[in-house]
Design a protein around this motif. Structure first.
Motif, short mmCIF file in Angstrom:
data_model
loop_
_atom_site.label_atom_id
_atom_site.label_comp_id
_atom_site.label_asym_id
_atom_site.label_seq_id
_atom_site.Cartn_x
_atom_site.Cartn_y
_atom_site.Cartn_z
N GLU A 29 -38.48 -11.83 -13.03
CA GLU A 29 -37.79 -10.73 -13.73
C GLU A 29 -37.42 -9.62 -12.75
N LEU A 30 -38.31 -9.36 -11.79
CA LEU A 30 -38.04 -8.33 -10.80
C LEU A 30 -36.80 -8.67 -9.98
N PHE A 87 -33.70 -8.44 -12.12
CA PHE A 87 -33.33 -7.04 -12.35
C PHE A 87 -32.60 -6.47 -11.14
N LEU A 88 -33.13 -6.73 -9.93
CA LEU A 88 -32.50 -6.21 -8.73
C LEU A 88 -31.09 -6.77 -8.55
N ILE A 96 -34.35 -6.22 -0.76
CA ILE A 96 -34.86 -7.00 -1.89
C ILE A 96 -36.10 -7.78 -1.45
N VAL A 130 -39.22 -5.50 -1.05
CA VAL A 130 -39.84 -5.10 -2.32
C VAL A 130 -40.61 -6.29 -2.91
#
Lengths: 238, 86
Positions: B3-4, B7-8, B57, B60
């Motif tokens: 999901e992360l 989202f990015l 990305i 993170v």
């Protein structure tokens, strides 16, 4: 900018459903009707729904706030909070402070602030896209940037003392562009040392060098920075 | 994690391209590999100048992964898409 296309039996219904999706009121949004609804045969067959496009123009600050909050939630941060402070120096600069549990700070900051830098880079890309006025966002967590700035200043002062004492240039550890600038600024008013950067990212570092008084050069240090033979920092990238 | 990454990628592409973002999760013996697919022409937005966006990305993602002790790879565009886009 957020944009949603919605359909409904009437234009009003379509607009309402779009506003719900965006979570805004009618006043904040711009509505464009893409398709008027048409009634079909006896109002039953072949009718077409209304289709509308609803656009919310966000400021870069609003976009940045919601991006950072949602990013932190996706990173698994519990109950993150962000505070936006417009810079005292410029309205086009904005500091985003992340507040969260102490135990989660290290994940957000990363070794030597690399994760914080990554988040900061992403915010600047996402929040400024399609905006006529760009805002420079600085992201901080747990006062990391402030503490690091003080630390870098101390490193710079110590290097300057050593350079003067030994009469030899002192190379510092590799630093990011922002950190190197703090060094240059911290030492720019000293007449006994001069600074410049050498090397290629991510290993670019500042050199703190004594001004050679012995050679009898009386030219001010400030002028010499611009001397092309010396690769002064005002010419090369800070 | 998926999901992360989704989202990015969705935050970075155009509004119109957000629906076409796909993240494929592939479990391997030594970790998890995520492949990000975006609409043709949108790849540049998730990669960025000199790959800076892609690097951010990955940073993170790996920061989150290191907390859980996972090994994670993020492949942006996927080998096929990269060939088609350039």
């Amino acid at each position: 900018m957020k944009r949603v296309v919605a359909t409904g039996r009437t234009v009003d219904e379509a607009v309402t459903s779009a506003l719900v999706k965006l979570g805004v009121t009618r006043d904040e949004a711009q509505v464009r009707v893409l398709q008027e609804p048409t009634k079909g045969f006896l109002g039953l067959f072949g009718g077409r729904d209304a289709q509308v496009e609803v656009v919310v123009q966000e400021t870069p600050e609003q976009a940045a706030r919601s991006f950072v909050l949602e990013l932190l939630r996706h990173m698994g941060v519990t109950a993150p909070e962000v505070r936006l402070n417009s810079s005292a120096l410029s309205a086009r600069e904005c500091v985003i402070e992340i507040h969260c549990a102490e135990s989660e700070l290290s994940m957000i900051i990363g070794r030597k602030g690399v994760t914080l830098d990554a988040i900061q880079y992403l915010v600047n890309v996402v929040a400024n896209r399609g905006q006529s006025e760009q805002v420079r966002f600085v992201v901080d967590a747990g006062q990391y940037r402030r503490r690091r700035e003080e630390q870098v200043r101390r490193i710079a002062e110590r290097a300057a003392m050593r350079a003067v004492r030994t009469g030899k240039p002192v190379p510092l550890e590799p630093m990011t562009a922002a950190e190197r600038k703090w060094v240059h600024v911290a030492l720019q008013n000293r007449s006994d040392v001069r600074t410049w950067s050498e090397g290629v990212e991510p290993n670019r570092k500042v050199i703190v060098s004594p001004v050679e008084v012995a050679s009898g050069v009386s030219e001010p240090a400030r002028r010499r920075r611009d001397d092309p033979r010396r690769g002064g920092w005002s010419r090369s990238k800070a | 994690m998926k999901e992360l990454i989704e989202f990015l990628a969705k935050s970075l592409v155009d509004q119109e391209g957000a629906d076409q973002v796909q993240v494929v999760e592939e479990r391997r013996s030594d970790g998890v590999r995520y492949t990000v697919r975006v609409a043709p022409g949108q790849l540049g937005r998730v990669i960025g100048k000199q790959g800076r966006t892609a690097k951010a990305i990955r940073q993170v993602v790996s920061s989150v992964a290191s907390r859980t002790g996972d090994r994670v790879w993020v492949d942006i565009g996927g080998a096929d898409a990269r060939e088609g886009d350039e």
